[in-house]
Write an enzyme that holds these catalytic residues in place. Sequence first.
Site, mmCIF file in Angstrom:
data_model
loop_
_atom_site.group_PDB
_atom_site.id
_atom_site.type_symbol
_atom_site.label_atom_id
_atom_site.label_comp_id
_atom_site.label_asym_id
_atom_site.label_seq_id
_atom_site.Cartn_x
_atom_site.Cartn_y
_atom_site.Cartn_z
ATOM 1 N N LYS A 121 3.317 -5.024 4.663
ATOM 2 C CA LYS A 121 2.090 -5.756 5.032
ATOM 3 C C LYS A 121 2.158 -7.216 4.547
ATOM 4 O O LYS A 121 1.947 -8.145 5.323
ATOM 5 C CB LYS A 121 0.848 -5.079 4.416
ATOM 6 C CG LYS A 121 0.641 -3.634 4.865
ATOM 7 C CD LYS A 121 -0.615 -3.034 4.266
ATOM 8 C CE LYS A 121 -0.613 -2.863 2.758
ATOM 9 N NZ LYS A 121 0.429 -1.933 2.253
ATOM 10 N N ARG A 153 -9.493 0.427 2.506
ATOM 11 C CA ARG A 153 -8.548 1.537 2.527
ATOM 12 C C ARG A 153 -9.191 2.876 2.168
ATOM 13 O O ARG A 153 -8.472 3.833 1.849
ATOM 14 C CB ARG A 153 -7.281 1.257 1.730
ATOM 15 C CG ARG A 153 -7.388 0.876 0.337
ATOM 16 C CD ARG A 153 -5.973 0.720 -0.265
ATOM 17 N NE ARG A 153 -5.528 -0.646 -0.274
ATOM 18 C CZ ARG A 153 -4.321 -1.034 -0.680
ATOM 19 N NH1 ARG A 153 -3.436 -0.158 -1.075
ATOM 20 N NH2 ARG A 153 -3.988 -2.289 -0.689
ATOM 21 N N ARG A 179 12.097 -3.684 -4.529
ATOM 22 C CA ARG A 179 11.287 -4.908 -4.413
ATOM 23 C C ARG A 179 11.338 -5.731 -5.694
ATOM 24 O O ARG A 179 11.285 -5.208 -6.800
ATOM 25 C CB ARG A 179 9.827 -4.556 -4.098
ATOM 26 C CG ARG A 179 8.919 -5.772 -4.112
ATOM 27 C CD ARG A 179 7.591 -5.545 -3.446
ATOM 28 N NE ARG A 179 6.792 -4.488 -4.045
ATOM 29 C CZ ARG A 179 5.627 -4.092 -3.580
ATOM 30 N NH1 ARG A 179 5.132 -4.640 -2.474
ATOM 31 N NH2 ARG A 179 4.964 -3.125 -4.167
ATOM 32 N N ARG A 187 7.237 -5.008 -9.942
ATOM 33 C CA ARG A 187 5.821 -4.687 -10.166
ATOM 34 C C ARG A 187 5.701 -3.430 -11.018
ATOM 35 O O ARG A 187 6.487 -2.502 -10.867
ATOM 36 C CB ARG A 187 5.110 -4.489 -8.813
ATOM 37 C CG ARG A 187 4.378 -5.735 -8.376
ATOM 38 C CD ARG A 187 3.794 -5.669 -7.008
ATOM 39 N NE ARG A 187 3.004 -4.491 -6.690
ATOM 40 C CZ ARG A 187 2.367 -4.318 -5.545
ATOM 41 N NH1 ARG A 187 2.435 -5.254 -4.611
ATOM 42 N NH2 ARG A 187 1.685 -3.229 -5.309
ATOM 43 N N ARG A 190 1.073 6.682 -5.112
ATOM 44 C CA ARG A 190 0.435 5.733 -4.180
ATOM 45 C C ARG A 190 0.558 6.227 -2.740
ATOM 46 O O ARG A 190 -0.367 6.079 -1.944
ATOM 47 C CB ARG A 190 1.078 4.342 -4.320
ATOM 48 C CG ARG A 190 0.669 3.644 -5.615
ATOM 49 C CD ARG A 190 1.623 2.522 -5.974
ATOM 50 N NE ARG A 190 1.627 1.443 -5.000
ATOM 51 C CZ ARG A 190 2.631 0.572 -4.875
ATOM 52 N NH1 ARG A 190 3.700 0.664 -5.656
ATOM 53 N NH2 ARG A 190 2.567 -0.370 -3.970
HETATM 54 P P1 AP5 Z 1 5.781 -5.699 1.036
HETATM 55 O O1 AP5 Z 1 5.561 -6.697 2.116
HETATM 56 O O2 AP5 Z 1 5.617 -6.141 -0.384
HETATM 57 O O3 AP5 Z 1 4.935 -4.375 1.336
HETATM 58 P P2 AP5 Z 1 3.371 -4.119 1.264
HETATM 59 O O4 AP5 Z 1 3.000 -3.236 2.388
HETATM 60 O O5 AP5 Z 1 2.622 -5.423 1.144
HETATM 61 O O6 AP5 Z 1 3.367 -3.275 -0.080
HETATM 62 P P3 AP5 Z 1 2.379 -3.221 -1.315
HETATM 63 O O7 AP5 Z 1 3.059 -2.383 -2.355
HETATM 64 O O8 AP5 Z 1 1.944 -4.593 -1.762
HETATM 65 O O9 AP5 Z 1 1.190 -2.454 -0.732
HETATM 66 P P4 AP5 Z 1 0.166 -1.616 -1.487
HETATM 67 O O10 AP5 Z 1 -0.807 -1.410 -0.405
HETATM 68 O O11 AP5 Z 1 0.624 -0.418 -2.194
HETATM 69 O O12 AP5 Z 1 -0.188 -2.536 -2.729
HETATM 70 P P5 AP5 Z 1 -1.364 -3.579 -2.995
HETATM 71 O O13 AP5 Z 1 -0.747 -4.713 -3.705
HETATM 72 O O14 AP5 Z 1 -2.161 -3.831 -1.774
HETATM 73 O O15 AP5 Z 1 7.256 -5.099 1.237
HETATM 74 C C1 AP5 Z 1 7.769 -4.124 0.353
HETATM 75 C C2 AP5 Z 1 9.281 -4.351 0.155
HETATM 76 O O16 AP5 Z 1 9.942 -4.110 1.405
HETATM 77 C C3 AP5 Z 1 9.667 -5.779 -0.247
HETATM 78 O O17 AP5 Z 1 10.754 -5.720 -1.132
HETATM 79 C C4 AP5 Z 1 10.073 -6.456 1.074
HETATM 80 O O18 AP5 Z 1 11.058 -7.457 0.870
HETATM 81 C C5 AP5 Z 1 10.648 -5.273 1.842
HETATM 82 N N1 AP5 Z 1 10.431 -5.364 3.283
HETATM 83 C C6 AP5 Z 1 9.288 -5.727 3.902
HETATM 84 N N2 AP5 Z 1 9.427 -5.668 5.243
HETATM 85 C C7 AP5 Z 1 10.689 -5.225 5.453
HETATM 86 C C8 AP5 Z 1 11.440 -4.951 6.643
HETATM 87 N N3 AP5 Z 1 10.924 -5.109 7.870
HETATM 88 N N4 AP5 Z 1 12.717 -4.507 6.508
HETATM 89 C C9 AP5 Z 1 13.260 -4.339 5.277
HETATM 90 N N5 AP5 Z 1 12.623 -4.598 4.120
HETATM 91 C C10 AP5 Z 1 11.333 -5.027 4.210
HETATM 92 O O19 AP5 Z 1 -2.281 -2.727 -3.968
HETATM 93 C C11 AP5 Z 1 -1.853 -2.416 -5.290
HETATM 94 C C12 AP5 Z 1 -2.914 -1.551 -5.947
HETATM 95 O O20 AP5 Z 1 -4.169 -2.275 -6.017
HETATM 96 C C13 AP5 Z 1 -3.252 -0.242 -5.231
HETATM 97 O O21 AP5 Z 1 -2.348 0.795 -5.567
HETATM 98 C C14 AP5 Z 1 -4.667 0.010 -5.750
HETATM 99 O O22 AP5 Z 1 -4.651 0.522 -7.069
HETATM 100 C C15 AP5 Z 1 -5.257 -1.381 -5.793
HETATM 101 N N6 AP5 Z 1 -5.932 -1.747 -4.523
HETATM 102 C C16 AP5 Z 1 -5.558 -2.713 -3.641
HETATM 103 N N7 AP5 Z 1 -6.419 -2.751 -2.614
HETATM 104 C C17 AP5 Z 1 -7.343 -1.796 -2.838
HETATM 105 C C18 AP5 Z 1 -8.485 -1.337 -2.115
HETATM 106 N N8 AP5 Z 1 -8.848 -1.881 -0.927
HETATM 107 N N9 AP5 Z 1 -9.193 -0.328 -2.649
HETATM 108 C C19 AP5 Z 1 -8.872 0.232 -3.839
HETATM 109 N N10 AP5 Z 1 -7.790 -0.133 -4.570
HETATM 110 C C20 AP5 Z 1 -7.059 -1.154 -4.065
#
Ligand code: AP5
Length: 214
Positions: free
Chosen positions: A14, A89, A128, A161, A172
């Site tokens: 994302k 979410r 990552r 991270r 997760r």
């Molecule tokens: P990346 O782009 O970093 O993936 P992402 O989908 O953004 O992953 P996140 O881990 O950030 O998502 P998440 O939803 O778990 O975490 P968030 O920070 O929102 O890509 C991942 C890896 O793959 C990278 O190394 C990249 O280089 C590689 N890659 C990307 N695209 C690729 C491709 N096409 N091919 C190959 N490699 C690729 O949330 C963290 C925490 O915050 C949650 O667990 C929760 O506790 C809390 N939180 C956040 N939002 C909420 C909410 N709305 N409600 C409640 N809790 C929340």
Amino acid sequence: MDVVVLLGAPGSGKGTAAARVVQKLGLTPIASGDMLRDAVARQTAAGIEASRYMNSGELVPDALIGRMISDLIEAGSDQARYLLDGFPRTVPQMGILDAILADCGGVLKAAVVIEVADAVVTARLAGRQVCPACKAVYHVATLPPKRAGVCDACAAALVQRTDDLPETIAQRLAVYHRQTEGVIDAYAARGVLKRVDGVGGVDAVAERMTQALK
Ligand code: AP5
């Protein structure tokens, strides 16, 4: 005010895709995870409360994240066009977003979900590396920095991270299937959902997302 919601499993890409499309599409990104990590780093009351959920791979309470998103959107301009990466979410968070939009006359333009199998996202998260300074995201195999362990953009040392440990990744993913898939179904039922295949190179995925939102 317009809003596009960006959904997908942890590690589906994302943030990576969002960084490549926002300028082209004229969108301002709001990443709920980045907001929470910033609050944790600043040790605000919300950050202290959020950190124990985040470290165990659970979602933070709906009211906490809802308040943060609501404050940010309400402080923005009426002409803003936001890409909400990671919010809503849960189904109750969808209701919070609907209420925010109703309050400020905003419109939900679309919800996009990046679809990737669990095995693929697990490998992506395990490799990552992130820049703590400018937030750039890398992968040791698929998107490595030019110098190992060093950010191309700002030369800071890259880190893993704290929630990218194997047991937290599994939790997760379980939370995603249990709590976020209902959101995808609900947006599909409203007729606003666009599905994007998240397998392939980062530029290919970004292009699919751009086409889906045109
Ligand atoms: P990346 O782009 O970093 O993936 P992402 O989908 O953004 O992953 P996140 O881990 O950030 O998502 P998440 O939803 O778990 O975490 P968030 O920070 O929102 O890509 C991942 C890896 O793959 C990278 O190394 C990249 O280089 C590689 N890659 C990307 N695209 C690729 C491709 N096409 N091919 C190959 N490699 C690729 O949330 C963290 C925490 O915050 C949650 O667990 C929760 O506790 C809390 N939180 C956040 N939002 C909420 C909410 N709305 N409600 C409640 N809790 C929340």
